[in-house]
Design a protein around this motif. Structure first.
Motif, PDB file in Angstrom:
ATOM      1  N   LEU A   1      17.274  29.330 100.548  1.00  0.00           N
ATOM      2  CA  LEU A   1      17.677  30.729  99.891  1.00  0.00           C
ATOM      3  C   LEU A   1      18.384  30.768  98.767  1.00  0.00           C
ATOM      4  CD1 LEU A   1      18.218  33.002 103.102  1.00  0.00           C
ATOM      5  CD2 LEU A   1      16.095  32.713 101.927  1.00  0.00           C
ATOM      6  N   MET A   2      19.090  29.730  98.376  1.00  0.00           N
ATOM      7  CA  MET A   2      19.800  29.575  97.113  1.00  0.00           C
ATOM      8  C   MET A   2      19.097  29.147  96.081  1.00  0.00           C
ATOM      9  SD  MET A   2      23.430  27.659  98.533  1.00  0.00           S
ATOM     10  CE  MET A   2      24.570  28.652  99.844  1.00  0.00           C
ATOM     11  N   GLU A   3      18.343  30.106  95.515  1.00  0.00           N
ATOM     12  CA  GLU A   3      17.342  29.612  94.308  1.00  0.00           C
ATOM     13  C   GLU A   3      17.847  28.925  93.052  1.00  0.00           C
ATOM     14  OE1 GLU A   3      15.414  33.429  93.410  1.00  0.00           O
ATOM     15  OE2 GLU A   3      14.889  33.699  95.636  1.00  0.00           O
ATOM     16  N   LYS A   4      19.147  29.351  92.740  1.00  0.00           N
ATOM     17  CA  LYS A   4      19.670  28.656  91.672  1.00  0.00           C
ATOM     18  C   LYS A   4      20.112  27.089  91.897  1.00  0.00           C
ATOM     19  CE  LYS A   4      21.087  32.852  89.628  1.00  0.00           C
ATOM     20  NZ  LYS A   4      22.406  33.568  89.130  1.00  0.00           N
TER      21      LYS A   4
ATOM     22  N   GLY B   1      12.534  28.592  99.963  1.00  0.00           N
ATOM     23  CA  GLY B   1      11.496  29.353 100.914  1.00  0.00           C
ATOM     24  C   GLY B   1      12.418  29.927 101.828  1.00  0.00           C
ATOM     25  N   THR B   2      11.828  30.638 102.869  1.00  0.00           N
ATOM     26  CA  THR B   2      12.423  31.515 103.744  1.00  0.00           C
ATOM     27  C   THR B   2      12.543  30.522 105.335  1.00  0.00           C
ATOM     28  OG1 THR B   2      11.085  33.266 103.248  1.00  0.00           O
ATOM     29  CG2 THR B   2      12.405  33.460 105.241  1.00  0.00           C
ATOM     30  N   PRO B   3      13.955  30.123 105.324  1.00  0.00           N
ATOM     31  CA  PRO B   3      14.107  29.270 106.643  1.00  0.00           C
ATOM     32  C   PRO B   3      13.579  30.193 107.932  1.00  0.00           C
ATOM     33  CG  PRO B   3      16.176  29.453 105.153  1.00  0.00           C
ATOM     34  CD  PRO B   3      15.260  30.386 104.831  1.00  0.00           C
ATOM     35  N   ILE B   4      12.842  29.393 108.973  1.00  0.00           N
ATOM     36  CA  ILE B   4      12.665  29.863 110.120  1.00  0.00           C
ATOM     37  C   ILE B   4      13.220  28.892 111.164  1.00  0.00           C
ATOM     38  CG2 ILE B   4      10.713  31.202 109.433  1.00  0.00           C
ATOM     39  CD1 ILE B   4       8.788  28.916 110.755  1.00  0.00           C
ATOM     40  N   LEU B   5      13.734  27.821 110.695  1.00  0.00           N
ATOM     41  CA  LEU B   5      14.204  26.894 111.956  1.00  0.00           C
ATOM     42  C   LEU B   5      15.348  26.057 111.144  1.00  0.00           C
ATOM     43  CD1 LEU B   5      12.627  24.974 114.664  1.00  0.00           C
ATOM     44  CD2 LEU B   5      13.995  23.779 113.002  1.00  0.00           C
ATOM     45  N   ALA B   6      16.523  25.955 111.611  1.00  0.00           N
ATOM     46  CA  ALA B   6      17.556  25.111 111.218  1.00  0.00           C
ATOM     47  C   ALA B   6      18.100  24.248 112.062  1.00  0.00           C
ATOM     48  CB  ALA B   6      18.712  26.200 110.724  1.00  0.00           C
ATOM     49  N   LEU B   7      18.688  22.974 111.580  1.00  0.00           N
ATOM     50  CA  LEU B   7      19.449  22.180 112.393  1.00  0.00           C
ATOM     51  C   LEU B   7      20.368  21.573 111.539  1.00  0.00           C
ATOM     52  CD1 LEU B   7      19.990  19.848 114.535  1.00  0.00           C
ATOM     53  CD2 LEU B   7      18.069  18.566 113.457  1.00  0.00           C
TER      54      LEU B   7
ATOM     55  N   GLU C   1      21.300  37.885 101.521  1.00  0.00           N
ATOM     56  CA  GLU C   1      20.151  37.406 101.005  1.00  0.00           C
ATOM     57  C   GLU C   1      20.411  37.411  99.164  1.00  0.00           C
ATOM     58  OE1 GLU C   1      16.459  39.754 101.484  1.00  0.00           O
ATOM     59  OE2 GLU C   1      15.297  37.563 101.569  1.00  0.00           O
ATOM     60  N   GLU C   2      20.921  38.396  98.755  1.00  0.00           N
ATOM     61  CA  GLU C   2      21.071  38.532  97.584  1.00  0.00           C
ATOM     62  C   GLU C   2      22.363  37.641  97.061  1.00  0.00           C
ATOM     63  OE1 GLU C   2      20.578  42.847  95.714  1.00  0.00           O
ATOM     64  OE2 GLU C   2      20.808  43.096  97.915  1.00  0.00           O
ATOM     65  N   ILE C   3      23.215  37.488  97.827  1.00  0.00           N
ATOM     66  CA  ILE C   3      24.304  36.832  97.648  1.00  0.00           C
ATOM     67  C   ILE C   3      23.875  35.359  97.248  1.00  0.00           C
ATOM     68  CG2 ILE C   3      26.662  35.764  98.555  1.00  0.00           C
ATOM     69  CD1 ILE C   3      26.786  38.831  99.569  1.00  0.00           C
ATOM     70  N   LEU C   4      23.232  34.859  98.367  1.00  0.00           N
ATOM     71  CA  LEU C   4      22.412  33.470  98.376  1.00  0.00           C
ATOM     72  C   LEU C   4      21.550  33.143  97.055  1.00  0.00           C
ATOM     73  CD1 LEU C   4      21.896  33.217 102.424  1.00  0.00           C
ATOM     74  CD2 LEU C   4      23.757  32.133 101.163  1.00  0.00           C
ATOM     75  N   ALA C   5      20.911  34.168  96.946  1.00  0.00           N
ATOM     76  CA  ALA C   5      19.859  33.982  95.939  1.00  0.00           C
ATOM     77  C   ALA C   5      20.649  33.843  94.517  1.00  0.00           C
ATOM     78  CB  ALA C   5      18.953  35.013  95.813  1.00  0.00           C
ATOM     79  N   ASN C   6      21.664  34.422  94.546  1.00  0.00           N
ATOM     80  CA  ASN C   6      22.290  34.581  93.035  1.00  0.00           C
ATOM     81  C   ASN C   6      23.625  33.629  93.007  1.00  0.00           C
ATOM     82  OD1 ASN C   6      20.891  36.614  91.426  1.00  0.00           O
ATOM     83  ND2 ASN C   6      21.211  37.545  93.232  1.00  0.00           N
ATOM     84  N   VAL C   7      24.185  33.144  94.089  1.00  0.00           N
ATOM     85  CA  VAL C   7      25.203  32.377  93.844  1.00  0.00           C
ATOM     86  C   VAL C   7      25.014  31.116  92.996  1.00  0.00           C
ATOM     87  CG1 VAL C   7      25.197  30.813  96.076  1.00  0.00           C
ATOM     88  CG2 VAL C   7      27.431  31.533  95.372  1.00  0.00           C
ATOM     89  N   SER C   8      25.996  30.694  92.335  1.00  0.00           N
ATOM     90  CA  SER C   8      25.798  29.652  91.265  1.00  0.00           C
ATOM     91  C   SER C   8      26.840  28.456  91.813  1.00  0.00           C
ATOM     92  CB  SER C   8      26.105  30.018  89.977  1.00  0.00           C
ATOM     93  OG  SER C   8      27.491  30.223  89.837  1.00  0.00           O
TER      94      SER C   8
END
Ligand code: MN
Length: 238
Positions: free
Chosen positions: A183-186, A192-198, A89-96
């Motif tokens: 989840l990649m905020e940058k 948002g929080t994914p609950i379904l993915a295609l 989660e933190e990796i995804l939020a902070n990756v640039s």
């Protein structure tokens, strides 16, 4: 001696917890809390069991080659990264954008793990609670379906369509290119929080559907695991 023994036990326990905490079975599938070294999670069903909606050969290659490749490359990309010890989660939020290998492979691992978890060979139904939440955000279940279908069909090239829970608790449909995710905020416009993915990469459907992405998108509705989607909705709105 005693210290060495304790150390060995700690290592063994550590390994055991890595192995058992990165699966897609109900008790282990909190994907965002997984940490390196990442492993390919076991599928909770047989590769051929989603047919005819998703055929066996596609599943074998998609899971066994594509997803496995993201996992291997993610572990390599993390080697010299300051994010190496962080939860996914933190990796995804902070990756640039400056770290393309980490971006693509952390995204690839998370996205596929979520995708497998919200599929099921058994027919499931969306509960009254889930239906009510969808109706509140989209007006009707059909309107939500149309939005997700449109997002999937109109994403140019490779990417993903998502149902997410936004910070205010409302549901929304969004799409992302390549292996990006909400989840990649940058990096993405809508978080948002994914609950379904295609997955709408050609590798997800081309063997069986060739250029007919729309047919694959309609077939996806036959194999959604609504129990899993609802669990994720509840966790995101707690
Ligand atoms: Mn894929």
């Amino acid at each position: 001696m005693k210290n060495i023994k304790l150390f060995k036990t700690a290592i063994l326990t550590g390994i055991a917890s890595i192995v058992t905490s990165q699966g897609l079975a109900a008790s282990e599938n909190n994907i965002v809390s997984w940490k390196a070294p990442f492993t390919l999670p076991e599928l909770p069903y047989e590769t051929g069991s989603l047919a005819p909606s998703i055929d066996k050969k596609t599943m074998e290659i998609h899971y066994g080659k594509h997803h496995a490749g993201y996992v291997t490359k993610l572990n390599i990309a993390l080697k010299d990264s300051p994010l190496a010890s962080k939860k996914l989660e933190e990796i995804l939020a902070n990756v640039s954008a400056a770290e393309p290998a980490l971006r693509n492979n952390a995204g690839g691992h998370y996205n596929h793990s979520l995708f497998w978890s919200i599929l099921s060979p058994e027919k499931t139904a969306h509960s009254q609670k889930m239906t009510a939440a969808i109706e509140e955000s989209f007006g009707s279940f059909e309107a939500f379906q149309t939005q997700l279908n449109d997002a999937a069909k109109s994403q140019f090239g490779s990417g993903w369509a998502w149902l997410i829970v936004k910070k205010d608790g409302k549901l929304a449909v969004t799409s992302t290119p390549n292996q990006d995710n909400p989840l990649m905020e940058k990096l993405v416009k809508e978080t948002g929080t994914p609950i379904l993915a295609l997955d709408i990469w050609e590798h997800a459907y081309y063997l069986n559907y060739q250029n007919k992405r729309a047919d694959y998108v309609s077939a996806f509705w036959n194999v959604i695991n609504w129990n899993e989607v609802e669990k994720r909705y509840e966790a995101a709105t707690k």
